[in-house]
Write a protein that holds these residues in place. Sequence first.
Motif, PDB file in Angstrom:
ATOM      1  N   ALA A  34      50.705  32.677  49.540  1.00 54.74           N
ATOM      2  CA  ALA A  34      49.953  31.424  49.466  1.00 54.74           C
ATOM      3  C   ALA A  34      50.534  30.400  50.437  1.00 54.74           C
ATOM      4  O   ALA A  34      51.740  30.313  50.618  1.00 54.74           O
ATOM      5  CB  ALA A  34      50.002  30.875  48.049  1.00 54.74           C
ATOM      6  N   ALA A  35      49.656  29.644  51.037  1.00 51.92           N
ATOM      7  CA  ALA A  35      50.065  28.544  51.906  1.00 51.92           C
ATOM      8  C   ALA A  35      49.717  27.238  51.195  1.00 51.92           C
ATOM      9  O   ALA A  35      48.783  27.194  50.392  1.00 51.92           O
ATOM     10  CB  ALA A  35      49.324  28.626  53.236  1.00 51.92           C
ATOM     11  N   TYR A  36      50.469  26.194  51.498  1.00 49.49           N
ATOM     12  CA  TYR A  36      50.149  24.902  50.919  1.00 49.49           C
ATOM     13  C   TYR A  36      48.748  24.511  51.373  1.00 49.49           C
ATOM     14  O   TYR A  36      48.403  24.597  52.536  1.00 49.49           O
ATOM     15  CB  TYR A  36      51.176  23.852  51.340  1.00 49.49           C
ATOM     16  N   ASN A  37      47.928  24.059  50.438  1.00 46.98           N
ATOM     17  CA  ASN A  37      46.515  23.806  50.706  1.00 46.98           C
ATOM     18  C   ASN A  37      46.154  22.332  50.942  1.00 46.98           C
ATOM     19  O   ASN A  37      44.985  22.007  51.070  1.00 46.98           O
ATOM     20  CB  ASN A  37      45.670  24.358  49.565  1.00 46.98           C
ATOM     21  N   GLY A  38      47.135  21.444  50.965  1.00 46.43           N
ATOM     22  CA  GLY A  38      46.856  20.039  51.219  1.00 46.43           C
ATOM     23  C   GLY A  38      46.271  19.291  50.032  1.00 46.43           C
ATOM     24  O   GLY A  38      45.803  18.157  50.181  1.00 46.43           O
ATOM     25  N   ALA A  39      46.276  19.897  48.852  1.00 45.81           N
ATOM     26  CA  ALA A  39      45.642  19.312  47.669  1.00 45.81           C
ATOM     27  C   ALA A  39      46.222  17.959  47.262  1.00 45.81           C
ATOM     28  O   ALA A  39      45.535  17.161  46.633  1.00 45.81           O
ATOM     29  CB  ALA A  39      45.734  20.271  46.486  1.00 45.81           C
ATOM     30  N   ALA A 108      46.159  25.052  40.640  1.00 49.19           N
ATOM     31  CA  ALA A 108      46.317  24.087  39.542  1.00 49.19           C
ATOM     32  C   ALA A 108      47.021  22.868  40.102  1.00 49.19           C
ATOM     33  O   ALA A 108      47.903  22.975  40.944  1.00 49.19           O
ATOM     34  CB  ALA A 108      47.136  24.687  38.408  1.00 49.19           C
ATOM     35  N   GLY A 109      46.655  21.702  39.618  1.00 47.04           N
ATOM     36  CA  GLY A 109      47.202  20.458  40.123  1.00 47.04           C
ATOM     37  C   GLY A 109      46.137  19.814  40.992  1.00 47.04           C
ATOM     38  O   GLY A 109      44.979  20.234  40.973  1.00 47.04           O
ATOM     39  N   PRO A 110      46.488  18.823  41.708  1.00 41.31           N
ATOM     40  CA  PRO A 110      47.825  18.260  41.887  1.00 41.31           C
ATOM     41  C   PRO A 110      48.236  17.337  40.723  1.00 41.31           C
ATOM     42  O   PRO A 110      47.375  16.751  40.069  1.00 41.31           O
ATOM     43  CB  PRO A 110      47.687  17.457  43.178  1.00 41.31           C
ATOM     44  N   VAL A 111      49.547  17.261  40.500  1.00 35.18           N
ATOM     45  CA  VAL A 111      50.111  16.307  39.558  1.00 35.18           C
ATOM     46  C   VAL A 111      51.111  15.437  40.316  1.00 35.18           C
ATOM     47  O   VAL A 111      51.825  15.932  41.184  1.00 35.18           O
ATOM     48  CB  VAL A 111      50.756  16.993  38.332  1.00 35.18           C
ATOM     49  N   TYR A 112      51.137  14.134  39.994  1.00 36.69           N
ATOM     50  CA  TYR A 112      51.932  13.163  40.757  1.00 36.69           C
ATOM     51  C   TYR A 112      52.947  12.457  39.868  1.00 36.69           C
ATOM     52  O   TYR A 112      52.696  12.234  38.683  1.00 36.69           O
ATOM     53  CB  TYR A 112      51.015  12.095  41.358  1.00 36.69           C
ATOM     54  N   LEU A 113      54.063  12.038  40.500  1.00 39.16           N
ATOM     55  CA  LEU A 113      55.092  11.288  39.801  1.00 39.16           C
ATOM     56  C   LEU A 113      55.904  10.485  40.811  1.00 39.16           C
ATOM     57  O   LEU A 113      56.325  11.039  41.832  1.00 39.16           O
ATOM     58  CB  LEU A 113      56.028  12.260  39.071  1.00 39.16           C
ATOM     59  N   PRO A 114      56.136   9.182  40.539  1.00 34.56           N
ATOM     60  CA  PRO A 114      57.056   8.449  41.416  1.00 34.56           C
ATOM     61  C   PRO A 114      58.400   9.166  41.414  1.00 34.56           C
ATOM     62  O   PRO A 114      58.890   9.543  40.353  1.00 34.56           O
ATOM     63  CB  PRO A 114      57.148   7.072  40.764  1.00 34.56           C
ATOM     64  N   GLY A 115      58.963   9.386  42.592  1.00 26.14           N
ATOM     65  CA  GLY A 115      60.175  10.189  42.656  1.00 26.14           C
ATOM     66  C   GLY A 115      61.256   9.651  43.563  1.00 26.14           C
ATOM     67  O   GLY A 115      62.240  10.341  43.817  1.00 26.14           O
TER      68      GLY A 115
END
Length: 152
Positions: A34-39, A108-115
Motif C-alpha cells: 500500500a502507498a499513502y493515498n493522501g487521505a 480507514a480514517g483519516p483521524v486527526y489529533l493535535p500533536g
Amino acid sequence: MKRSRAIAGSAILAVAGIATMATATTATAAPKAAAYNGACGSGYSVVNSVPVSGKGTVFLTYNAKTGKNCVVTVRNATGKAVPMYAYLTASDGSSPYVYDSGKYTSYAGPVYLPGKGICVDWGGSIESVSVNVSGSNCGRFAAGVVTHHRAH
C-alpha cells in the motif's frame, strides 16, 4: 566448429530465457504494498508507517503548519468491504482517543489529533490483523515501538 557454437549459443539463450521467465513470475507474485493515498489532505507528510501483515499499511502523517497528526490505514488492494480500523491518541493520556472503524473497500480514517511536542500512540487493523505503535514521533528521532501485532 560452427555447429557447436550455435548449440552453445542456443543453450545460453534458453537458460537466459528461463531465468527471465522466473524473474517475471517472481515479480508478479509479490503483493503490491500500500502507498499513502493522501487521505489526510494537503500539507500532511508521512512521518512513520507500519505494515499490516501483507494486507496493507498504517500511515502516521504530520502537518508542520497546523501541528496535527493524522492516521490512515490503507489496504494493499481495494476490494470487497472488510472490517478496518485506524486510531490515534497522545501517549501521555492528555488527549482523547480518536478512531475510525467500519467496513471499508480501501482505507480507514483519516483521524486527526493535535500533536506538536507530544508522543503519540497509533495503529490500525485490516480484517483480523492489527498493529499498534506506542510512544512514537516525540521528536525527530523517536520512531516508537510496535507493541502489538497480531491476528485475532
